[in-house]
Design a protein around this motif. Structure first.
Motif, PDB file in Angstrom:
ATOM      1  N   TRP A  19      50.930  87.487  18.378  1.00  0.00           N
ATOM      2  CA  TRP A  19      51.004  87.690  16.536  1.00  0.00           C
ATOM      3  C   TRP A  19      50.515  88.977  15.817  1.00  0.00           C
ATOM      4  O   TRP A  19      50.818  89.446  14.893  1.00  0.00           O
ATOM      5  N   LEU A  20      49.618  89.632  16.885  1.00  0.00           N
ATOM      6  CA  LEU A  20      48.218  90.464  16.179  1.00  0.00           C
ATOM      7  C   LEU A  20      49.701  91.775  16.260  1.00  0.00           C
ATOM      8  O   LEU A  20      49.559  92.820  15.281  1.00  0.00           O
ATOM      9  N   LEU A  23      52.266  91.650  13.714  1.00  0.00           N
ATOM     10  CA  LEU A  23      51.682  91.818  12.545  1.00  0.00           C
ATOM     11  C   LEU A  23      51.389  93.069  12.057  1.00  0.00           C
ATOM     12  O   LEU A  23      50.753  93.844  11.066  1.00  0.00           O
ATOM     13  N   LEU A  24      51.063  94.112  13.302  1.00  0.00           N
ATOM     14  CA  LEU A  24      50.691  95.095  13.092  1.00  0.00           C
ATOM     15  C   LEU A  24      51.212  96.599  13.118  1.00  0.00           C
ATOM     16  O   LEU A  24      50.614  96.918  11.688  1.00  0.00           O
ATOM     17  N   LEU A  27      50.854  95.307   8.745  1.00  0.00           N
ATOM     18  CA  LEU A  27      49.652  95.641   8.260  1.00  0.00           C
ATOM     19  C   LEU A  27      49.402  97.370   7.828  1.00  0.00           C
ATOM     20  O   LEU A  27      48.672  98.109   7.111  1.00  0.00           O
ATOM     21  N   SER A  31      48.880  99.488   4.700  1.00  0.00           N
ATOM     22  CA  SER A  31      47.660  99.886   4.747  1.00  0.00           C
ATOM     23  C   SER A  31      47.838 101.273   3.902  1.00  0.00           C
ATOM     24  O   SER A  31      47.922 102.242   3.041  1.00  0.00           O
ATOM     25  N   LEU A  49      42.122  94.677   5.000  1.00  0.00           N
ATOM     26  CA  LEU A  49      43.394  94.499   6.536  1.00  0.00           C
ATOM     27  C   LEU A  49      43.034  93.764   7.649  1.00  0.00           C
ATOM     28  O   LEU A  49      44.315  92.367   7.664  1.00  0.00           O
ATOM     29  N   VAL A  50      41.624  93.397   7.475  1.00  0.00           N
ATOM     30  CA  VAL A  50      41.474  92.607   7.935  1.00  0.00           C
ATOM     31  C   VAL A  50      41.418  90.814   7.275  1.00  0.00           C
ATOM     32  O   VAL A  50      41.531  90.455   8.632  1.00  0.00           O
ATOM     33  N   GLY A  53      45.179  90.496   8.158  1.00  0.00           N
ATOM     34  CA  GLY A  53      45.372  90.146   9.506  1.00  0.00           C
ATOM     35  C   GLY A  53      44.875  87.711  10.140  1.00  0.00           C
ATOM     36  O   GLY A  53      45.772  88.333  10.424  1.00  0.00           O
ATOM     37  N   GLY A  56      47.092  85.963   8.438  1.00  0.00           N
ATOM     38  CA  GLY A  56      48.784  86.339   8.740  1.00  0.00           C
ATOM     39  C   GLY A  56      48.597  85.307  10.225  1.00  0.00           C
ATOM     40  O   GLY A  56      49.269  84.523  10.437  1.00  0.00           O
ATOM     41  N   VAL A  57      47.372  85.330  11.020  1.00  0.00           N
ATOM     42  CA  VAL A  57      46.886  84.807  12.119  1.00  0.00           C
ATOM     43  C   VAL A  57      47.014  83.386  11.859  1.00  0.00           C
ATOM     44  O   VAL A  57      47.805  82.389  12.580  1.00  0.00           O
TER      45      VAL A  57
END
Length: 83
Positions: A19-20, A23-24, A27, A31, A49-50, A53, A56-57
């Motif tokens: 999932w990360l 999402l990258l 993101l 950014s 962003l953190v 993210g 989102g997770v």
């Protein structure tokens, strides 16, 4: 640790990393927009962003939990040919 707990832990970690990775790209676009359009400094950009993210997770984990609850509530069909 027991074998089943290790298996479940590995599945959970793998799901979160997938999932990360999904999402990258989003993101990265966010950014770029923060830096290019809003001229935001790097520390604030990374912090946001953190947070985005992580949110989102958490959202994807919530959706996954709901799907798993529906699967558990659905009665399983019994196979007449199984032992």
């Amino acid at each position: 640790m027991q074998k089943e707990i290790k298996k479940q832990y590995k599945k959970d970690v793998k799901r979160i990393f997938i999932w990360l990775l999904i999402l990258l790209p989003f993101l990265a676009i966010i950014s770029f927009c923060f830096t290019y359009f809003l001229n935001m400094n790097n520390f604030l950009n990374i912090f946001l962003l953190v947070v985005i993210g992580g949110f989102g997770v958490l959202l994807l984990e919530f959706v996954y939990k709901k799907i798993q609850d529906k699967k558990m509530a659905k009665p399983k069909k019994e196979d007449p040919y199984s032992d």
